[in-house]
Design a protein around this motif. Sequence first.
Motif, PDB file in Angstrom:
ATOM      1  N   ARG A  23       0.830  -1.213   0.000  1.00 46.18           N
ATOM      2  CA  ARG A  23       0.000   0.000   0.000  1.00 46.18           C
ATOM      3  C   ARG A  23       0.863   1.261   0.000  1.00 46.18           C
ATOM      4  O   ARG A  23       0.547   2.245  -0.657  1.00 46.18           O
ATOM      5  CB  ARG A  23      -0.902  -0.036   1.227  1.00 46.18           C
ATOM      6  N   ASP A  30      -7.038  -0.235  -1.636  1.00 43.71           N
ATOM      7  CA  ASP A  30      -7.107  -1.121  -0.472  1.00 43.71           C
ATOM      8  C   ASP A  30      -7.903  -2.385  -0.768  1.00 43.71           C
ATOM      9  O   ASP A  30      -7.521  -3.479  -0.344  1.00 43.71           O
ATOM     10  CB  ASP A  30      -7.714  -0.387   0.725  1.00 43.71           C
ATOM     11  N   GLU A  34      -6.586  -6.141  -0.428  1.00 44.08           N
ATOM     12  CA  GLU A  34      -7.300  -7.082   0.452  1.00 44.08           C
ATOM     13  C   GLU A  34      -7.631  -8.369  -0.293  1.00 44.08           C
ATOM     14  O   GLU A  34      -7.471  -9.469   0.243  1.00 44.08           O
ATOM     15  CB  GLU A  34      -8.580  -6.446   0.996  1.00 44.08           C
ATOM     16  N   TRP A  54      -6.784  -5.806   8.656  1.00 42.34           N
ATOM     17  CA  TRP A  54      -6.537  -5.017   7.448  1.00 42.34           C
ATOM     18  C   TRP A  54      -7.456  -3.798   7.388  1.00 42.34           C
ATOM     19  O   TRP A  54      -7.003  -2.677   7.219  1.00 42.34           O
ATOM     20  CB  TRP A  54      -6.709  -5.877   6.200  1.00 42.34           C
ATOM     21  N   ARG A  55      -8.734  -4.035   7.554  1.00 43.70           N
ATOM     22  CA  ARG A  55      -9.695  -2.930   7.459  1.00 43.70           C
ATOM     23  C   ARG A  55      -9.534  -1.951   8.610  1.00 43.70           C
ATOM     24  O   ARG A  55      -9.674  -0.739   8.418  1.00 43.70           O
ATOM     25  CB  ARG A  55     -11.122  -3.476   7.408  1.00 43.70           C
ATOM     26  N   GLY A  56      -9.231  -2.452   9.798  1.00 47.54           N
ATOM     27  CA  GLY A  56      -9.015  -1.570  10.939  1.00 47.54           C
ATOM     28  C   GLY A  56      -7.798  -0.688  10.760  1.00 47.54           C
ATOM     29  O   GLY A  56      -7.857   0.528  10.963  1.00 47.54           O
ATOM     30  N   THR A  58      -6.054  -0.024   7.886  1.00 41.91           N
ATOM     31  CA  THR A  58      -6.126   0.884   6.731  1.00 41.91           C
ATOM     32  C   THR A  58      -7.159   1.982   6.959  1.00 41.91           C
ATOM     33  O   THR A  58      -6.956   3.118   6.543  1.00 41.91           O
ATOM     34  CB  THR A  58      -6.438   0.122   5.425  1.00 41.91           C
ATOM     35  N   GLY A  59      -8.236   1.658   7.650  1.00 42.11           N
ATOM     36  CA  GLY A  59      -9.270   2.652   7.919  1.00 42.11           C
ATOM     37  C   GLY A  59      -8.838   3.726   8.906  1.00 42.11           C
ATOM     38  O   GLY A  59      -9.311   4.859   8.846  1.00 42.11           O
ATOM     39  N   ASP A  60      -7.931   3.363   9.815  1.00 42.42           N
ATOM     40  CA  ASP A  60      -7.470   4.289  10.859  1.00 42.42           C
ATOM     41  C   ASP A  60      -5.992   4.632  10.728  1.00 42.42           C
ATOM     42  O   ASP A  60      -5.372   5.050  11.704  1.00 42.42           O
ATOM     43  CB  ASP A  60      -7.705   3.664  12.242  1.00 42.42           C
ATOM     44  N   TYR A  61      -5.414   4.441   9.556  1.00 38.67           N
ATOM     45  CA  TYR A  61      -3.960   4.532   9.396  1.00 38.67           C
ATOM     46  C   TYR A  61      -3.386   5.861   9.903  1.00 38.67           C
ATOM     47  O   TYR A  61      -2.420   5.862  10.669  1.00 38.67           O
ATOM     48  CB  TYR A  61      -3.581   4.291   7.931  1.00 38.67           C
ATOM     49  N   TRP A  92      -3.060  -0.585  16.478  1.00 39.32           N
ATOM     50  CA  TRP A  92      -4.467  -0.945  16.278  1.00 39.32           C
ATOM     51  C   TRP A  92      -4.875  -2.069  17.233  1.00 39.32           C
ATOM     52  O   TRP A  92      -5.932  -2.008  17.856  1.00 39.32           O
ATOM     53  CB  TRP A  92      -4.728  -1.351  14.822  1.00 39.32           C
ATOM     54  N   ASN A  96      -7.708  -1.629  19.968  1.00 43.09           N
ATOM     55  CA  ASN A  96      -8.995  -2.207  19.557  1.00 43.09           C
ATOM     56  C   ASN A  96      -9.222  -3.667  19.905  1.00 43.09           C
ATOM     57  O   ASN A  96     -10.356  -4.140  19.809  1.00 43.09           O
ATOM     58  CB  ASN A  96      -9.165  -2.040  18.040  1.00 43.09           C
TER      59      ASN A  96
END
Length: 152
Positions: A23, A30, A34, A54-56, A58-61, A92, A96
Amino acid sequence: MTSTTPSARRRARELVLQGLYQRQLSANADAMIEQQLLEHAEGDADREYMVALWRGVTGDYDALGALVAPHSSRAPNALSPIERSILAIGAWELANRLEIPYKVVINEAIDLAKVYGGTDGHRFVNGVLDKLAARVRDAEIAALAREAGSNR
């Protein structure tokens, strides 16, 4: 059925690390990365955890970078793509995934840094995530300290 062995989780983290590296060095979307990760996760990775991670991440990078920055002696742009990615994964998970003990999160990040990072990258990752854990997992750390004190 999804495997949830420690090695399956470790493989999920490795794949996410590889995806984050891609990335940073490519303009790939993304969702495309994925999909590639899912293709490589057949059989040996905890796919459900990998997708959540991955989603966590990349979503909060950017927010994860800001969370880590006060605990790092280096500016985010001075970090290698591998160190930056490992710190994002660790941050993360610390923030989380409270069901994963903070020591496990840090040890997994150290192991990733030993395998994929530079010579002393694991020490840097350990120091940063240890400081971050003291902030975001303070209740867990305090409970462990109380427990250790009562066992004496």
